[in-house]
Design a protein around this motif. Structure first.
Motif, mmCIF file in Angstrom:
data_model
loop_
_atom_site.group_PDB
_atom_site.id
_atom_site.type_symbol
_atom_site.label_atom_id
_atom_site.label_comp_id
_atom_site.label_asym_id
_atom_site.label_seq_id
_atom_site.Cartn_x
_atom_site.Cartn_y
_atom_site.Cartn_z
ATOM 1 N N VAL A 188 -37.035 79.784 32.662
ATOM 2 C CA VAL A 188 -36.274 79.026 31.662
ATOM 3 C C VAL A 188 -34.786 79.279 31.857
ATOM 4 N N LYS A 189 -34.433 80.533 31.959
ATOM 5 C CA LYS A 189 -33.021 80.905 32.110
ATOM 6 C C LYS A 189 -32.426 80.273 33.377
ATOM 7 N N LYS A 190 -33.185 80.313 34.465
ATOM 8 C CA LYS A 190 -32.719 79.729 35.724
ATOM 9 C C LYS A 190 -32.509 78.220 35.585
ATOM 10 N N ALA A 191 -33.431 77.563 34.891
ATOM 11 C CA ALA A 191 -33.303 76.112 34.706
ATOM 12 C C ALA A 191 -32.054 75.785 33.884
ATOM 13 N N PHE A 192 -31.773 76.587 32.858
ATOM 14 C CA PHE A 192 -30.553 76.378 32.066
ATOM 15 C C PHE A 192 -29.322 76.573 32.944
ATOM 16 N N ASP A 193 -29.332 77.595 33.773
ATOM 17 C CA ASP A 193 -28.191 77.842 34.661
ATOM 18 C C ASP A 193 -28.008 76.694 35.646
ATOM 19 N N ASN A 194 -29.126 76.251 36.238
ATOM 20 C CA ASN A 194 -29.052 75.162 37.213
ATOM 21 C C ASN A 194 -28.486 73.889 36.604
ATOM 22 N N ALA A 195 -28.754 73.657 35.328
ATOM 23 C CA ALA A 195 -28.276 72.436 34.676
ATOM 24 C C ALA A 195 -26.915 72.643 34.018
#
Ligand SMILES: *[C@@H]1O[C@H](CO)[C@@H](O)[C@H](O)[C@H]1NC(C)=O
Ligand SMILES: *[C@@H]1O[C@H](CO)[C@@H](O)[C@H](O)[C@H]1NC(C)=O
Ligand SMILES: *[C@@H]1O[C@H](CO)[C@@H](O)[C@H](O)[C@H]1NC(C)=O
Ligand SMILES: *[C@@H]1O[C@H](CO)[C@@H](O)[C@H](O)[C@H]1NC(C)=O
Length: 210
Positions: A27-34
């Motif tokens: 989840v955290k990675k997806a937020f960072d990527n976006a």
């Protein structure tokens, strides 16, 4: 032709929407990527999984997984989302916020953020199974409205955040039921109301019809 294309889209959506988020680091990675956290100025180190699921009449609900791409057409007729939580201490109430930082378009988000939902007094349901549904004891501050896109817009990030509800939140006057949804600032709201950083969240990329 049109029918078979729709059928294909539906079939692939069903395949995509079985799973919710299962990993905090994903989840955290997806937020960072976006680039969500830098755009919102929010600190987010999730400690719980927020599950978001849209009831669809006569069909399986649509589940949101961080970064899932959902075409507008696939969500026609959905009800307001249901929320549940995995991994939370349930000795507190919660606040849920749903925002769009990309309105009217991601390139020129001059009306953002749009506040699609804001509600407090969500408690974990009493059953002790996982995930635990979040049930609200009072009406929302801002009732849910589903996003719509201008015809030429790229996909919008529709973001769902879960906060621990601080003491006194129910008396806050910064956002009332008649406060315009446009030009919301979640970071400022969280700061003045003592919400602190979100403890859980997820988002979808809500796009044009294919
Ligand atoms: C969604 O929430 C409503 C209201 O709490 C409830 O009646 C309904 O059963 C829930 N739907 C699902 C699919 O959990
Ligand atoms: C909830 O329970 C946790 C773990 O037992 C504890 O650390 C926390 O202080 C409690 N919170 C409240 C608001 O009572
Ligand atoms: C919700 O949870 C809070 C904190 O545990 C509790 O004080 C409150 O009574 C609960 N509300 C309802 C309606 O169960
Ligand atoms: C929970 O929230 C929904 C949506 O705002 C509202 O329709 C419902 O009345 C609320 N439940 C209670 C007990 O107020």
């Amino acid at each position: 032709m049109r029918f078979s294309l729709n059928t294909f889209v539906l079939a692939s959506l069903v395949g995509m929407t079985i799973g919710q988020d299962t990993s905090l680091s994903t989840v955290k990675k997806a937020f960072d990527n976006a680039a969500i956290l830098s755009d919102l100025g929010i600190t987010f180190n999730p400690s719980v999984l927020l599950e978001v699921s849209y009831p669809v009449p006569e069909q399986r609900p649509i589940a949101i997984r961080a970064g899932i791409e959902l075409p507008q057409k696939s969500m026609r007729g959905v009800g307001p989302p249901n929320f549940s939580v995995v991994g939370a201490q349930c000795n507190t109430s919660f606040v849920v916020a749903v925002i769009d930082p990309d309105a009217p378009t991601p390139e020129n988000p001059i009306t953002s953020q749009i506040r699609h939902f804001l509600g407090g007094n969500f408690n974990c349901s009493s059953e002790n199974n996982t995930p635990r549904s979040l049930v609200n004891a009072t009406a929302a501050i801002t009732e849910y409205t589903h996003p719509t896109l201008p015809t030429d817009s790229a996909a919008h990030r529709i973001i769902y955040f879960l906060f621990k509800q601080p003491a006194g939140f129910v008396s806050q006057k910064f956002v009332m039921h008649n406060t315009p949804r446009e030009h919301f600032d979640l970071k400022a709201f969280a700061s003045v109301t003592g919400l602190g950083d979100p403890i859980g969240g997820t988002f979808m990329l809500f796009g044009q019809n294919p």
